[in-house]
Write a protein that holds these residues in place. Structure first.
Motif, PDB file in Angstrom:
ATOM      1  N   ALA A 156       7.893  -2.871 -12.939  1.00 17.58           N
ATOM      2  CA  ALA A 156       6.887  -3.235 -11.940  1.00 17.58           C
ATOM      3  C   ALA A 156       7.479  -3.384 -10.541  1.00 17.58           C
ATOM      4  O   ALA A 156       6.865  -2.967  -9.548  1.00 17.58           O
ATOM      5  N   VAL A 157       8.650  -3.982 -10.443  1.00 22.14           N
ATOM      6  CA  VAL A 157       9.262  -4.178  -9.126  1.00 22.14           C
ATOM      7  C   VAL A 157       9.588  -2.830  -8.494  1.00 22.14           C
ATOM      8  O   VAL A 157       9.275  -2.580  -7.325  1.00 22.14           O
ATOM      9  N   GLU A 158      10.200  -1.964  -9.258  1.00 25.44           N
ATOM     10  CA  GLU A 158      10.530  -0.630  -8.750  1.00 25.44           C
ATOM     11  C   GLU A 158       9.266   0.130  -8.363  1.00 25.44           C
ATOM     12  O   GLU A 158       9.227   0.818  -7.333  1.00 25.44           O
ATOM     13  N   ASP A 159       8.222   0.015  -9.178  1.00 20.78           N
ATOM     14  CA  ASP A 159       6.976   0.716  -8.884  1.00 20.78           C
ATOM     15  C   ASP A 159       6.348   0.231  -7.588  1.00 20.78           C
ATOM     16  O   ASP A 159       5.743   1.018  -6.842  1.00 20.78           O
ATOM     17  N   PHE A 160       6.457  -1.066  -7.302  1.00 20.98           N
ATOM     18  CA  PHE A 160       5.871  -1.585  -6.064  1.00 20.98           C
ATOM     19  C   PHE A 160       6.721  -1.205  -4.857  1.00 20.98           C
ATOM     20  O   PHE A 160       6.181  -0.793  -3.817  1.00 20.98           O
ATOM     21  N   LEU A 161       8.018  -1.331  -4.992  1.00 19.78           N
ATOM     22  CA  LEU A 161       8.897  -1.047  -3.856  1.00 19.78           C
ATOM     23  C   LEU A 161       8.941   0.442  -3.526  1.00 19.78           C
ATOM     24  O   LEU A 161       9.130   0.832  -2.367  1.00 19.78           O
ATOM     25  N   ARG A 162       8.790   1.291  -4.558  1.00 26.16           N
ATOM     26  CA  ARG A 162       8.855   2.747  -4.361  1.00 26.16           C
ATOM     27  C   ARG A 162       7.687   3.398  -5.093  1.00 26.16           C
ATOM     28  O   ARG A 162       7.867   4.071  -6.108  1.00 26.16           O
ATOM     29  N   PRO A 163       6.476   3.220  -4.590  1.00 26.43           N
ATOM     30  CA  PRO A 163       5.291   3.705  -5.304  1.00 26.43           C
ATOM     31  C   PRO A 163       5.133   5.222  -5.236  1.00 26.43           C
ATOM     32  O   PRO A 163       5.597   5.864  -4.286  1.00 26.43           O
ATOM     33  N   ASP A 164       4.467   5.787  -6.246  1.00 29.19           N
ATOM     34  CA  ASP A 164       4.083   7.201  -6.188  1.00 29.19           C
ATOM     35  C   ASP A 164       3.041   7.407  -5.110  1.00 29.19           C
ATOM     36  O   ASP A 164       3.022   8.441  -4.436  1.00 29.19           O
ATOM     37  N   ARG A 165       2.157   6.453  -4.988  1.00 29.12           N
ATOM     38  CA  ARG A 165       1.102   6.471  -3.979  1.00 29.12           C
ATOM     39  C   ARG A 165       0.540   5.070  -3.853  1.00 29.12           C
ATOM     40  O   ARG A 165       0.702   4.239  -4.758  1.00 29.12           O
ATOM     41  N   VAL A 166      -0.113   4.799  -2.759  1.00 29.49           N
ATOM     42  CA  VAL A 166      -0.838   3.549  -2.562  1.00 29.49           C
ATOM     43  C   VAL A 166      -2.304   3.915  -2.366  1.00 29.49           C
ATOM     44  O   VAL A 166      -2.637   4.705  -1.479  1.00 29.49           O
ATOM     45  N   VAL A 167      -3.160   3.367  -3.198  1.00 29.68           N
ATOM     46  CA  VAL A 167      -4.594   3.631  -3.109  1.00 29.68           C
ATOM     47  C   VAL A 167      -5.270   2.439  -2.435  1.00 29.68           C
ATOM     48  O   VAL A 167      -5.104   1.303  -2.880  1.00 29.68           O
ATOM     49  N   LEU A 168      -6.012   2.709  -1.385  1.00 28.46           N
ATOM     50  CA  LEU A 168      -6.676   1.649  -0.631  1.00 28.46           C
ATOM     51  C   LEU A 168      -8.144   2.018  -0.416  1.00 28.46           C
ATOM     52  O   LEU A 168      -8.452   3.013   0.252  1.00 28.46           O
ATOM     53  N   GLY A 169      -9.018   1.227  -0.986  1.00 19.20           N
ATOM     54  CA  GLY A 169     -10.439   1.363  -0.717  1.00 19.20           C
ATOM     55  C   GLY A 169     -10.819   0.404   0.388  1.00 19.20           C
ATOM     56  O   GLY A 169     -10.778  -0.821   0.200  1.00 19.20           O
ATOM     57  N   ALA A 170     -11.152   0.928   1.540  1.00 17.31           N
ATOM     58  CA  ALA A 170     -11.484   0.081   2.692  1.00 17.31           C
ATOM     59  C   ALA A 170     -12.546   0.781   3.515  1.00 17.31           C
ATOM     60  O   ALA A 170     -12.524   2.008   3.663  1.00 17.31           O
ATOM     61  N   GLU A 171     -13.435  -0.016   4.096  1.00 16.98           N
ATOM     62  CA  GLU A 171     -14.555   0.578   4.827  1.00 16.98           C
ATOM     63  C   GLU A 171     -14.684   0.027   6.239  1.00 16.98           C
ATOM     64  O   GLU A 171     -15.750   0.079   6.849  1.00 16.98           O
ATOM     65  N   SER A 172     -13.585  -0.537   6.758  1.00 15.89           N
ATOM     66  CA  SER A 172     -13.561  -0.948   8.165  1.00 15.89           C
ATOM     67  C   SER A 172     -12.228  -0.539   8.763  1.00 15.89           C
ATOM     68  O   SER A 172     -11.206  -0.483   8.067  1.00 15.89           O
ATOM     69  N   ASP A 173     -12.238  -0.244  10.047  1.00 19.26           N
ATOM     70  CA  ASP A 173     -11.004   0.146  10.726  1.00 19.26           C
ATOM     71  C   ASP A 173      -9.979  -0.977  10.680  1.00 19.26           C
ATOM     72  O   ASP A 173      -8.776  -0.736  10.552  1.00 19.26           O
ATOM     73  N   HIS A 174     -10.455  -2.229  10.787  1.00 25.65           N
ATOM     74  CA  HIS A 174      -9.532  -3.366  10.775  1.00 25.65           C
ATOM     75  C   HIS A 174      -8.798  -3.443   9.440  1.00 25.65           C
ATOM     76  O   HIS A 174      -7.572  -3.615   9.408  1.00 25.65           O
ATOM     77  N   ALA A 175      -9.526  -3.319   8.338  1.00 21.53           N
ATOM     78  CA  ALA A 175      -8.898  -3.384   7.020  1.00 21.53           C
ATOM     79  C   ALA A 175      -7.904  -2.252   6.843  1.00 21.53           C
ATOM     80  O   ALA A 175      -6.786  -2.452   6.339  1.00 21.53           O
ATOM     81  N   ARG A 176      -8.277  -1.042   7.248  1.00 28.03           N
ATOM     82  CA  ARG A 176      -7.369   0.099   7.097  1.00 28.03           C
ATOM     83  C   ARG A 176      -6.106  -0.098   7.923  1.00 28.03           C
ATOM     84  O   ARG A 176      -4.995   0.196   7.471  1.00 28.03           O
TER      85      ARG A 176
END
Length: 456
Positions: A156-176
């Protein structure tokens, strides 16, 4: 950035420690006094490689703190992660009570504009419910974000520090903007941050876990067929996995999947699909196949003792965690095996490099637990290998044969070479690599092969 993470399980603790590692001021909050007291003293509630060092280093530098005061932790935060559990309800759907309770607390106690991130695995539509819970109490602007985790227990630590991708669902410019800044240190090598709408992000997590569970169940089914027709699943796996369209990951046959994610998430997705009127028939078959696969180790062991039965036999089990590099026994195939053995009157003695504490809690005194794997073999009538820990991969086979009363070895992880094990005198049984013993009315696997050929 000032961050609060509510929930200190596998996800929340890894998220908090890794975000602190990049210089953020992180408070991990939880309602369990004992867990927080332990973390404050540097005692982790879970086993996860690399996490203890990460927690201690960031705690010593003041970047990572722990508290049961959730309102106090929320005050002043710029980003709030909700990382509490979503256990399955009676009908298999995700229980969102904890998520919504945290959302309500966040709404009550936020003191500035806040990005609220759902890190827990939740069904599509949860963000809207989180928003409603926050809205009832919030006095400041807030922005919702779905940030599903793709952390493998044991890495888990390795996966977080060096992810394959980061998925972010966001619908405001501030959040993004805020989330892109937060994750920038982890994607410097060019791995993508994939922005999408919130519903799609929520679905992505379930779809990914369901796909991986499907691969596991599919290969287990192929392994069982290999036994009937005389094929070798190791060779089949290599041939299939070499196809660039398929790849080699999650194609190793075994005793079935377990853990905190796949069983729960597949069940929740099946339930959500039924509710939406779009039933996922493939995933129902995946669940059924996995339930059957959890019986395979017991069936192979019972076949080895068909003449006299397993009652009164002493059976050694190597591996209790659902996979290596974790102490997690949730939905572990080993639990299914142990319960079946105890039900038929067998005596069980077990070893695991990390899960003995969890095993004592779950199994109490019904099973003998030993600190050394070889001690489990002394006087045992058989050994079943259930988890692919490194220390089980190259054991002293001659010592094993000397300690076992009978050289019966069921290898549910295909760790050993069948020819070598037979040469050493073991009654060796693995998954999908040797013909299954003849069944009533069928003298060998040849008729099955012939019928398959004719069917073509």
């Amino acid at each position: 950035m000032r961050i609060v993470v509510v929930g200190t399980g596998y996800v929340g603790l890894v998220v908090g420690a890794c975000l602190a590692e990049t210089g953020n001021d992180v408070v991990c909050a939880d309602v369990h006094d004992e867990k927080i007291e332990g973390l404050t003293r540097g005692v982790l509630p879970i086993f996860e490689p690399g996490l203890e060092e990460l927690v201690r280093r960031n705690a010593s530098h003041g970047r990572l703190t722990f508290t049961t005061d959730i309102p106090g932790a929320v005050r002043g935060a710029e980003v709030a992660f909700i990382a509490v559990g979503t256990p399955p309800d009676e009908d298999g759907s995700a229980d969102l009570r904890h998520v919504l309770a945290v959302a309500e607390q966040v709404g009550r106690h936020m003191t500035r504009e806040l990005v609220i991130v759902t890190k827990s695995t939740v069904p599509v539509g949860t963000a809207a419910r989180v928003g409603e819970a926050v809205e009832r109490h919030a006095r400041f602007p807030f922005h919702l974000c779905s940030n599903p985790e793709f952390l493998k227990e044991g890495a888990a630590v390795e996966d977080f520090l060096r992810p394959d991708r980061v998925v972010l669902g966001a619908e405001s410019d501030h959040a993004r903007s805020v989330m892109a800044e937060l994750y920038a240190p982890f994607v410097r090598t060019g791995k993508p941050i994939i922005f999408m709408d919130i519903a799609s992000a929520e679905m992505t997590k379930y779809a990914a876990n369901a796909m991986l569970a499907t691969r596991i169940s599919f290969m287990n089914e192929i392994a069982n067929l290999c036994e009937r027709v005389g094929a070798n699943v190791d060779l089949v796996r290599r041939g299939v996995g070499s196809d660039g369209r398929i790849g080699a990951a999650f194609l190793f046959p075994g005793p079935g999947y377990g853990g905190s994610c796949f069983p729960k998430d597949v069940a929740a997705l099946v339930r959500a699909a039924d509710t939406a009127g779009a039933p996922l028939r493939i995933l129902r078959a995946v669940e059924e196949a996995n339930a059957r696969q959890k019986e395979r180790a017991f069936e192979k062991l019972a076949a080895a003792f068909a003449a006299e039965g397993l009652a009164g036999r002493r059976v050694a089990v190597w591996g209790l965690a659902f996979k290596a590099q974790t102490d997690d026994m949730r939905e572990s195939p080993s639990l299914s095996l142990v319960e079946r053995l105890l039900a038929v009157g067998a005596e069980v003695v077990a070893h695991d490099p990390a899960a003995l504490g969890e095993a004592r809690r779950r199994l109490e005194d019904r099973v003998a637990l030993v600190e050394n794997g070889y001690d489990a073999l002394d006087g045992a009538d058989a050994l079943v290998v259930m988890t692919d820990w490194n220390e089980y991969r190259h054991p002293n086979f001659r010592r094993m044969a000397e300690l076992l009363r009978r050289p019966v070895l069921v290898d549910a992880r295909n760790l050993y070479d069948p020819a070598r094990m037979r040469a050493l005198g073991f009654d060796y049984r693995s998954i999908g690599r040797e013909p299954e013993p003849a069944v009533a009315g069928q003298s060998s696997s040849t008729p099955v092969v012939s019928s398959l050929i004719q069917a073509r």
